[in-house]
Design a protein around this motif. Sequence first.
Motif, short mmCIF file in Angstrom:
data_model
loop_
_atom_site.label_atom_id
_atom_site.label_comp_id
_atom_site.label_asym_id
_atom_site.label_seq_id
_atom_site.Cartn_x
_atom_site.Cartn_y
_atom_site.Cartn_z
N VAL A 147 -22.02 17.30 -16.17
CA VAL A 147 -20.63 16.85 -16.40
C VAL A 147 -20.61 16.03 -17.70
N GLU A 148 -19.41 15.85 -18.23
CA GLU A 148 -19.23 15.10 -19.50
C GLU A 148 -19.67 13.65 -19.37
N ALA A 149 -19.24 13.01 -18.26
CA ALA A 149 -19.53 11.58 -18.09
C ALA A 149 -19.55 11.26 -16.60
N LEU A 150 -20.30 10.22 -16.25
CA LEU A 150 -20.27 9.73 -14.86
C LEU A 150 -19.40 8.47 -14.83
N HIS A 151 -18.94 8.11 -13.63
CA HIS A 151 -18.11 6.92 -13.52
C HIS A 151 -18.72 5.93 -12.52
N GLY A 152 -18.11 4.81 -12.35
CA GLY A 152 -18.62 3.77 -11.44
C GLY A 152 -18.55 4.21 -9.98
N ALA A 153 -19.29 3.50 -9.14
CA ALA A 153 -19.29 3.79 -7.70
C ALA A 153 -19.89 2.60 -6.97
N GLU A 154 -19.79 2.64 -5.64
CA GLU A 154 -20.48 1.63 -4.82
C GLU A 154 -21.39 2.37 -3.85
N HIS A 155 -22.60 1.87 -3.68
CA HIS A 155 -23.56 2.59 -2.85
C HIS A 155 -24.46 1.59 -2.11
N ALA A 156 -24.71 1.86 -0.83
CA ALA A 156 -25.63 1.01 -0.04
C ALA A 156 -27.02 1.65 -0.05
N ILE A 157 -28.00 0.89 -0.49
CA ILE A 157 -29.39 1.41 -0.54
C ILE A 157 -29.88 1.70 0.89
N MET A 158 -30.53 2.84 1.06
CA MET A 158 -31.03 3.24 2.39
C MET A 158 -32.10 2.24 2.89
N PRO A 159 -32.29 2.18 4.22
CA PRO A 159 -33.36 1.30 4.74
C PRO A 159 -34.74 1.81 4.31
N ASP A 160 -35.68 0.89 4.16
CA ASP A 160 -37.01 1.23 3.65
C ASP A 160 -37.87 1.85 4.76
N ARG A 161 -38.10 3.17 4.65
CA ARG A 161 -38.85 3.87 5.71
C ARG A 161 -40.32 3.43 5.71
N ILE A 162 -40.83 2.99 4.54
CA ILE A 162 -42.25 2.57 4.51
C ILE A 162 -42.38 1.17 5.11
N GLU A 163 -41.43 0.29 4.83
CA GLU A 163 -41.46 -1.03 5.48
C GLU A 163 -41.35 -0.85 6.99
N CYS A 164 -40.47 0.05 7.40
CA CYS A 164 -40.27 0.32 8.83
C CYS A 164 -41.58 0.83 9.46
N GLY A 165 -42.21 1.81 8.82
CA GLY A 165 -43.47 2.35 9.33
C GLY A 165 -44.56 1.30 9.36
N THR A 166 -44.55 0.40 8.37
CA THR A 166 -45.57 -0.64 8.28
C THR A 166 -45.46 -1.60 9.47
N TYR A 167 -44.23 -2.05 9.78
CA TYR A 167 -44.07 -2.96 10.92
C TYR A 167 -44.30 -2.22 12.24
N ALA A 168 -44.05 -0.91 12.25
CA ALA A 168 -44.37 -0.12 13.45
C ALA A 168 -45.88 -0.18 13.69
N CYS A 169 -46.65 -0.14 12.61
CA CYS A 169 -48.12 -0.27 12.75
C CYS A 169 -48.49 -1.65 13.28
N ALA A 170 -47.69 -2.67 12.90
CA ALA A 170 -47.97 -4.03 13.40
C ALA A 170 -47.77 -4.07 14.92
N ALA A 171 -46.73 -3.37 15.41
CA ALA A 171 -46.54 -3.28 16.87
C ALA A 171 -47.71 -2.52 17.47
N GLY A 172 -48.08 -1.42 16.82
CA GLY A 172 -49.16 -0.57 17.34
C GLY A 172 -50.49 -1.30 17.43
N ILE A 173 -50.87 -1.96 16.37
CA ILE A 173 -52.22 -2.56 16.33
C ILE A 173 -52.31 -3.77 17.26
N THR A 174 -51.19 -4.48 17.47
CA THR A 174 -51.26 -5.67 18.34
C THR A 174 -50.88 -5.34 19.79
#
Length: 420
Positions: free
Chosen positions: A221-248
């Motif tokens: 396209v010729e040009a992009l315009h402004g927008a608002e966007h919410a960053i998705m949740p961090d799947r790696i942070e989520c998996g990391t704390y899941a490992c904390a539940a798992g290991i303990t």
Amino acid sequence: MDRFLIYGGNRLDGEIAIGGAKNAGLKLMVAGLLTAERLTLTNVPAIADIATMLDLLRQHGIAVEKTDESGRTLSIGGDITSVEAPYDIVSKMRASILVLGPLLARMREARVSLPGGCAIGTRPVDLHLKGLETLGAEITLENGYINARAPNGLKGDRILLPFASVGATENLLMAATLARGRTEIVNAAREPEIGDLVACLNAMGARITGQGSGTLVIDGVEALHGAEHAIMPDRIECGTYACAAGITGGDLLLLGGRIGDLGAVVSTFEEAGIEAVQEERGLRVRRTGPLRGVDIMTEPYPGFPTDMQAQFMAMLSVAEGASMITETIFENRFMHVPELNRMGARINVHGSSAIIRGVDHLSGAQVMATDLRASFSLILAGLVARGETSVSRIYHLDRGYEGVDRKLAACGARIERIRD
Ligand SMILES: CC(=O)N[C@H]1[C@@H](OP(=O)(O)OP(=O)(O)OC[C@H]2O[C@@H](n3ccc(=O)[nH]c3=O)[C@H](O)[C@@H]2O)O[C@H](CO)[C@@H](O)[C@@H]1O
Ligand SMILES: C=C(OP(=O)(O)O)C(=O)O
């Protein structure tokens, strides 16, 4: 230099809030270079890499404002006054290379320091450069910098990626939004963070289809315009704390966590004896019995992510039986092995595979973090080790995890940050 002191042995129970994804947020900030209008991002994590990207955008002349008290909303926009990404910023954070495509597309030129390798591998950027050349860019390498020009603008074409590189897909995708005509990226990476970027770019007026299919089709396209966007949740942070539940052997509700983003990690948790169930407020993770050894091979999404490899290795070091982990994405991502072995793990590396023989217990030791995910694997080991573990060089960890001591301590861990 700060370090963490951990006293092992406590089971983790409670709730942990998962932040916005580092690996989505960084690219979404870069997308702000594609328009003179304002891009507003919410759910921005307070981590060092985001601060580094903020410095880089400011270096390009872009105004970045924190528009709420918590600093979780960023408003990005303005005119680009410099097309140079200097060595001192790029060498701190490789994701800086992602400004190359957007600068070329909007300004028709860019000068970006070559990122070079890092602790986990050589990490060349040849696929980024070849793809941009296919779109008509003239590229030369000089004095450690990539000099790129497209005096007549970029022109859409078909790009076949020999490997589904996350960064190359993102760089080419952003560049193609402002190229003339249609671009097809074949064998594009399918990571959820790319889906988040596509959603934001389309909200900015881009015309992109095919996310998740392996072929991205972009009509410029010729040009992009402004927008608002919410960053998705961090799947790696989520998996990391899941490992904390798992290991303990604990039970954690990971607020905002989404099972649909985890790919092969979910079945690997199941095999290892850890249950992950989607609830309304997030992902509930708990151990259902003894930890069992599993075999893992890292692969592009939806395969098992390399960014979860070190955390699983720590967990499997105290599982029943033996496990084998094969790392196929990076050539040097086993730096945590000697440190885990210092804590009593029994891990042998043969080429790109590690054999982990589960031990009855780990013992606390002084260990050193070598990269972002390796840092957390040592914390996980410390959470179950007998006695005291000191993890130094945690500036690696601060790149990508927010409030680790606060989040873990709220669920029963004994951990403190020492500011030496
Ligand atoms: C900021 C960010 O999002 N980082 C993630 C991104 O890194 P990044 O975007 O660097 O990862 P890539 O998918 O591009 O790299 C994967 C492999 O491909 C090789 N390669 C890549 C590009 C290229 O031009 N030539 C080449 O040979 C790399 O050296 C590496 O061995 O995806 C990785 C793979 O899921 C994750 O581990 C990183 O956390
Ligand atoms: C390797 C990672 O990040 P980066 O690509 O920024 O080095 C990671 O997030 O695990």
